[in-house]
Design an enzyme around this catalytic site. Structure first.
Site, PDB file in Angstrom:
ATOM      1  N   GLU A 207       3.132 -11.743  -2.816  1.00 56.86           N
ATOM      2  CA  GLU A 207       3.944 -11.964  -1.588  1.00 56.86           C
ATOM      3  C   GLU A 207       4.501 -13.524  -1.617  1.00 56.86           C
ATOM      4  OE1 GLU A 207       2.113 -10.725   1.949  1.00 56.86           O
ATOM      5  OE2 GLU A 207       2.240  -8.815   1.528  1.00 56.86           O
ATOM      6  N   GLU A 395      -0.433  -2.961  -1.753  1.00 59.24           N
ATOM      7  CA  GLU A 395      -1.207  -3.117  -0.575  1.00 59.24           C
ATOM      8  C   GLU A 395      -0.495  -2.198   0.439  1.00 59.24           C
ATOM      9  OE1 GLU A 395      -1.720  -6.808   1.292  1.00 59.24           O
ATOM     10  OE2 GLU A 395      -2.048  -7.823  -0.491  1.00 59.24           O
TER      11      GLU A 395
END
Ligand code: NOJ
Length: 489
Positions: A207, A395
């Site tokens: 991320e 995710e």
């Protein structure tokens, strides 16, 4: 047809409808391949995932390990940030978290009981290089060797993320310093050299937007600075550079057959209406709004619209940087939670991002707008724009209220609803032939949710943080069944 003529029934129906109308007796007399049994069987197949689809769970080091002072682990920006009064919603920290550093064998048993084929975990950089660089710490490496060996013994593929935000404070300047990108590459190459005899999938960073923008611009993730835009762009550049140099270092050190990618939370867009004009606008939004991260990585350049928008604040790029950033990847992984709706704007070729409204459905985290289509469009748009060899969802999951019932169980029907809907849209992407190879549910268990502390929980196993007892929630039962049948349930 047992005396009943199809024409006499006046039915211009398909075989399945006809059989249903006729009931079992007529169906038994029908030609093979047209009876209700067959229709049901093919509907069943239509819900199945490819036989080699990789179901997994994900976690991250600081969120689950605890043992922050053990076996030579160095301090990280999150240790320091969580100690600062007022920064974490419940005043908590990751000092103990799920104590997975000691209970990793129990956690492997949870994974095995679920039936997952893969586990995505992250390595705490500061366990390996306590101050970020220099002399490696064997005891830290020993821990990950134990974890990897335990997973393999349980028949679970380890998928290793090298950086999930727990940056060693020993790296002066953090991501503001270009040296951090170089140190990351050394560390990534070191880990590949030591573990690629057993680990076949490495993700460089997790991320980008969170450990750059949210940490150095918006100021709500460690180290929580609010820098001016030119410096933010430089931090972003160091983030993508770390990824690119990391890919090269892993390739240089790893055994043949090792696959390298990253886990990015590209901002995801879905078309308001599925028409060519809205889809084109959405694809454009996807490319332009992710220009500083995934677009730069997939194209090896900063696109003109980004450079023009940043003007004098654009990042300073050294010779060779963009080639490293654009290093070819074996796979792209996406962390997908939510999406924004796009419509084609009234100006030709433009797009408009529609705001989330006050009453749009959300899960427990206020930012978690429910957008199941995100799991289809993320896969499709990334595939159309950049044609990655392979994609994973690294995710997906949600926070939920999770009250513990009298019998000690968490009946998180809302999380099941969320997962079922998102996975249904991922199934569409698989069915349409996009190269989606696997899915990692976030998260295996309740854990330290960064600035939200333990107030927002994403696990499919409930963790009693007083006793460290793990209990499967209803969502774990649901996921186990999905994995067992390999089809939507
Ligand atoms: C993404 C992050 O990678 C993970 O650390 C976090 O817990 C989840 N999102 C949920 O917010």
């Amino acid at each position: 047809m047992t005396g009943i003529n199809r024409r006499e029934l006046g039915l211009g129906l398909g075989a399945a409808t006809l059989s249903a109308a006729l009931g079992g007796r007529a169906a038994a007399a029908q030609a093979p391949g047209t009876g209700p049994g067959t229709a049901a069987a093919s509907a069943k197949d239509a819900l199945s995932f490819p036989a080699d689809f990789l179901w997994g769970c994900a976690t991250a080091s600081y969120q689950i390990e605890g043992a922050v002072k053990e076996d030579g682990r160095g301090e990280t920006v999150w240790d320091a940030y969580a100690r600062t009064p007022g920064k974490i919603a419940d005043g908590s920290n990751g000092d103990v978290a799920c104590d997975s550093y000691h209970r990793y064998a129990e956690d492997i048993a949870l994974l095995k009981a679920l039936g997952v084929k893969a586990y995505r975990f992250s390595v705490a950089w500061s366990r390996i290089f306590p101050s970020g660089s220099g002399k490696p710490n064997q005891k830290g490496l020993d821990y990950y060797n134990r974890l990897i060996d335990g997973l393999l013994a349980a028949g679970i593929e380890p998928h290793m993320t090298l950086f999930h935000w727990d940056l060693p404070t020993g790296l002066k300047g953090g991501w503001q310093s270009r040296d951090t990108a170089l140190a990351f590459a050394d560390y990534a190459g070191f880990m590949a050299g030591k573990t690629s005899d057993r680990v076949k999938h490495f993700m460089t960073v997790n991320e980008l937007r969170c450990f750059t923008d949210l940490a150095y611009w918006n100021g709500n993730k460690a180290p929580a600075l609010r820098l001016p835009m030119d410096q933010v762009n430089q931090v972003r550049h160091h983030g993508v550079l770390a990824h690119g140099l990391g890919v090269q270092a892993i390739r240089a050190q790893a055994k043949a057959g090792t696959q390298v990618g990253l886990a990015d939370n590209a901002t995801i867009f879905v078309p308001a209406i599925e028409t060519p004009e809205h889809i084109d606008a959405t694809r454009k939004a996807m490319r332009e709004e992710n220009a500083m991260f995934l677009t730069a990585i997939m194209e090896g350049r900063y696109i003109d619209s980004y450079l023009a928008a940043q003007g004098k604040d654009a990042p300073k790029v050294q010779a060779g940087d963009m080639a490293a950033i654009g290093s070819a990847l074996d796979f792209v992984s996406l962390n997908v939670y939510t999406a924004n709706t796009v419509r084609a704007a009234d100006t030709p070729g433009g797009y408009e991002i529609l705001p989330h409204l006050a009453n749009s459905p959300r899960m427990a985290s206020p930012w978690l707008n429910v957008s199941p289509e995100a799991l289809y469009w993320s896969i499709r748009l990334v595939s159309e724009l950049w044609k990655p060899r392979k994609l994973y969802i690294s995710e997906n999951g949600c926070s939920a209220d999770d009250p513990v019932a009298k019998d000690g169980k968490v009946y998180d029907a809302d999380r099941v609803m969320y997962l079922r809907n998102y996975i249904t849209h991922m199934h569409r992407a698989a069915r349409e032939g996009y190269p989606i190879a696997g899915y990692f549910l976030w998260s295996l268990m309740d854990n330290f949710e960064w600035e939200d502390g333990y107030t927002k929980l994403f696990g499919i196993h409930h963790v009693d943080f007083k006793t460290q007892k793990r209990t499967p929630k209803l969502s774990a039962d649901w996921y186990r069944e999905l994995i067992r049948t390999n089809r939507l349930v």
